[in-house]
Scaffold this motif. Structure first.
Motif, short mmCIF file in Angstrom:
data_model
loop_
_atom_site.label_atom_id
_atom_site.label_comp_id
_atom_site.label_asym_id
_atom_site.label_seq_id
_atom_site.Cartn_x
_atom_site.Cartn_y
_atom_site.Cartn_z
N TYR A 1 0.84 -1.20 0.00
CA TYR A 1 0.00 0.00 0.00
C TYR A 1 0.87 1.24 0.00
O TYR A 1 2.04 1.21 0.40
N SER A 2 0.29 2.33 -0.48
CA SER A 2 0.98 3.62 -0.41
C SER A 2 -0.06 4.73 -0.33
O SER A 2 -1.12 4.65 -0.95
N PHE A 3 0.25 5.73 0.45
CA PHE A 3 -0.58 6.93 0.53
C PHE A 3 0.00 7.92 -0.46
O PHE A 3 1.22 8.12 -0.51
N GLN A 4 -0.87 8.55 -1.24
CA GLN A 4 -0.42 9.57 -2.18
C GLN A 4 -1.24 10.82 -1.95
O GLN A 4 -2.46 10.75 -1.79
N ALA A 5 -0.55 11.95 -1.93
CA ALA A 5 -1.21 13.24 -1.70
C ALA A 5 -0.60 14.27 -2.63
O ALA A 5 0.49 14.07 -3.17
N GLY A 6 -1.29 15.38 -2.76
CA GLY A 6 -0.84 16.46 -3.63
C GLY A 6 0.38 17.19 -3.09
O GLY A 6 0.86 16.91 -1.98
N PRO A 7 0.89 18.16 -3.85
CA PRO A 7 2.11 18.87 -3.47
C PRO A 7 1.96 19.76 -2.23
O PRO A 7 2.96 20.12 -1.62
N ASN A 8 0.73 20.10 -1.85
CA ASN A 8 0.52 20.93 -0.65
C ASN A 8 0.63 20.15 0.64
O ASN A 8 0.61 20.73 1.71
N TRP A 9 0.70 18.84 0.54
CA TRP A 9 0.68 17.97 1.71
C TRP A 9 2.10 17.52 2.07
O TRP A 9 2.86 17.10 1.21
#
Length: 178
Positions: A26-34
């Motif tokens: 699994y991996s969490f992916q978030a935008g550049p603001n995070w």
């Protein structure tokens, strides 16, 4: 800064057809603001055999803490379920993706998984005798859905996730939740 804390676990997987051991990357992916403050954004569960109901229980802990300047690019969880056969070969038996809820509290999430389907008779025969499955070259298809409409897929099992979400200081950014 606003804070987003994810506490929970990858509980189980069900209805995967393989009789082998099953595990999940699994991996969490978030935008550049995070920005990640603590915790690991990716990992892998243990490998466990399916029971008679075609269910495996992992109870793998999740703990990740983000800070953000805005809500754009809200975190997603990307799953890749694989099986391990008796001679040590592994292959992917399901891909899945889910956006995390934007409401604090306890949530049980069921993530439906899929795989690229075999389209030719040769592929089906190869898969039957040698094992394995088609795998994606670009993982962006999983979370962004780019070119997914061109891909022939087959529905697979479900991964159950239980998370407790804590949001702090989001009201400063105009985000209201009730």
């Amino acid at each position: 800064m606003a804070e987003f804390h994810i506490l929970g676990q990858l509980q189980s997987a069900s209805k995967f057809d393989d009789r082998s051991s099953v595990f999940c990357r699994y991996s969490f992916q978030a935008g550049p603001n995070w920005t990640i403050v603590s915790g690991c954004p990716e990992g892998q569960t243990v490998s466990a055999k399916l029971d008679y109901d075609k269910t495996v229980v992992w109870a793998h802990p999740l703990d990740i803490h983000y800070v953000t300047k805005g809500i754009q690019g809200w975190p997603k969880l990307i799953l890749q379920v694989s099986c391990l056969d008796s001679i040590g070969r592994s292959w992917i038996v399901g891909y899945g993706c889910c956006s995390l809820p934007a409401v604090p509290g306890l949530h049980t999430i069921h993530v439906n998984c899929w795989v690229p389907s075999t389209t030719t008779l040769t592929d089906r025969i190869r898969q039957y005798f040698l094992g394995g499955s088609h795998q994606l070259i670009q993982s962006d298809i999983i979370n962004l859905g780019l070119n997914r409409s061109k891909l022939s897929t087959q529905s697979k099992g479900t991964v159950q996730l239980q998370v407790n979400l804590v949001l702090r200081n989001f009201s400063q950014f105009g985000v209201e939740y009730k």
